[in-house]
Scaffold this active site. Structure first.
Site, mmCIF file in Angstrom:
data_model
loop_
_atom_site.group_PDB
_atom_site.id
_atom_site.type_symbol
_atom_site.label_atom_id
_atom_site.label_comp_id
_atom_site.label_asym_id
_atom_site.label_seq_id
_atom_site.Cartn_x
_atom_site.Cartn_y
_atom_site.Cartn_z
ATOM 1 N N GLY A 176 -4.827 4.665 -6.097
ATOM 2 C CA GLY A 176 -6.051 4.870 -5.369
ATOM 3 C C GLY A 176 -5.818 6.969 -5.046
ATOM 4 O O GLY A 176 -6.280 6.916 -4.567
ATOM 5 N N GLU A 184 -9.668 11.013 -8.231
ATOM 6 C CA GLU A 184 -9.609 12.071 -9.091
ATOM 7 C C GLU A 184 -8.481 12.287 -10.254
ATOM 8 O O GLU A 184 -9.233 13.078 -11.017
ATOM 9 C CB GLU A 184 -9.229 13.334 -8.550
ATOM 10 N N TYR A 196 0.969 -1.271 0.100
ATOM 11 C CA TYR A 196 0.176 0.046 0.188
ATOM 12 C C TYR A 196 0.908 1.148 -0.122
ATOM 13 O O TYR A 196 1.295 1.704 1.253
ATOM 14 C CB TYR A 196 -1.053 0.021 1.163
ATOM 15 N N LYS A 235 -1.596 -1.512 -4.055
ATOM 16 C CA LYS A 235 -2.477 -0.002 -4.257
ATOM 17 C C LYS A 235 -1.457 1.562 -3.992
ATOM 18 O O LYS A 235 -0.925 1.809 -3.177
ATOM 19 C CB LYS A 235 -3.169 -0.042 -2.873
#
Length: 307
Positions: free
Chosen positions: A199, A202, A144, A174
């Protein structure tokens, strides 16, 4: 074991909020309705629990365990994939959570870099991840990457060099970072069975163009239907339509950021849009006043009326 190219994780995963009672205790009762809401109202079939959106570092190890258990229990036979984030500042705590995730039937685990005593090199971080993964060797393992939180920002591409030899269960990343060049290099150099999950909500369309397999994000809790339409349009080559949806998502998030788009604001927005009783965030995160949340909801309704 790591997934094959045929059954790897793709599509959207919602980074879930942790339900609290008004007095700040974990509220397990809301998890069942939350799972149903994601599946039935948002078309989201995978979740990423006890992560940043879930205020993981404000939870005790015991709380993270009971939450992971309840998410796995309520998601069984309803959702496709439950990733449990087990990252901690303490290696021993992270290994304990990893072993627990394997015991309760999680589909995968993920680990962010420790960010108090930070790893100084990619090699140091690889060693940390290897130790955590060793506590749950049968579970797919994801790194992550979230440098805005951890401050650990050497290229992920460097981290991935030789990682599968150290962690046979390694299954992907991620990638919650803005560096699309680094992300593209990860996609370009990873084996087909890994999942590269983006992740930064936008910038979803840009990540899809770079080869993302899917996405994990907090806004997919309430923008899941729209993000799914974006992904479907992109797959069909309808880039203009996909871009229009991405721009609408950006309009909403840009407006929310002016209010101060932190976990507290995001959680209140989820409450207003879903009707779930998720409670306030835990200190030091401050709750969002309902007036600000209602302004964002009104903006959501204005933007997505025709989407």
């Amino acid at each position: 074991m790591a997934p094959s190219a045929e059954n790897k994780l793709t599509g959207l995963a919602a980074a879930t909020f942790t339900p609290f009672s008004p007095n700040g205790e974990v509220n397990l009762v809301q998890i069942g309705p939350y799972v149903d809401y994601l599946k039935e109202k948002q078309g989201v079939n995978s979740i990423f629990v006890n992560g940043t959106t879930g205020e993981c570092m404000s939870l005790t190890i015991a709380e993270r365990k009971i939450l992971a258990e309840e998410w796995c229990l309520k998601a069984k036979d309803k959702l496709d994939y439950v990733i449990v984030h087990v990252g901690c500042m303490s290696l021993k705590d992270a290994k304990e959570l990893a072993a627990h995730a394997a015991q309760i039937g999680a589909n995968a685990i993920a680990v962010m870099a420790p960010f108090f005593l930070k790893p100084s090199t990619a090699g140091a971080l690889r060693s940390f991840l290897q130790e955590v993964a060793s506590a749950a060797p049968t579970l797919p393992f994801y790194y992550y990457h979230i440098p805005v939180i951890t401050g650990v920002n050497f290229p992920v591409r460097d981290l991935l060099v030789g990682i599968q030899e150290l962690i046979p269960s390694f299954s992907g990343v991620k990638f919650t970072g803005m560096d699309l060049m680094d992300f593209g290099q990860c996609v370009d150099n990873c084996p087909p069975q890994w999942s590269l999950l983006y992740g930064v909500d936008e910038q979803l369309l840009a990540a899809l163009a770079m080869g993302a397999d899917g996405a994990v994000g907090s806004t997919y809790n309430y923008l899941g239907t729209h993000a799914n339409k974006l992904i479907a349009a992109f797959k069909l080559g309808e880039v203009v339509q996909a871009r229009e949806i991405q721009f609408k998502m950006q309009q909403l998030l840009s407006f929310a950021m002016k209010v101060g788009f932190n976990v507290g604001v995001n959680k209140q927005l989820m409450i207003e849009l879903s009707g779930l009783s998720l409670g306030p965030p835990r200190l030091p995160v401050m709750p969002c006043c309902s007036e600000d949340a209602k302004l964002i909801v009104a903006k959501y309704q204005q933007i997505f009326t025709e989407c």
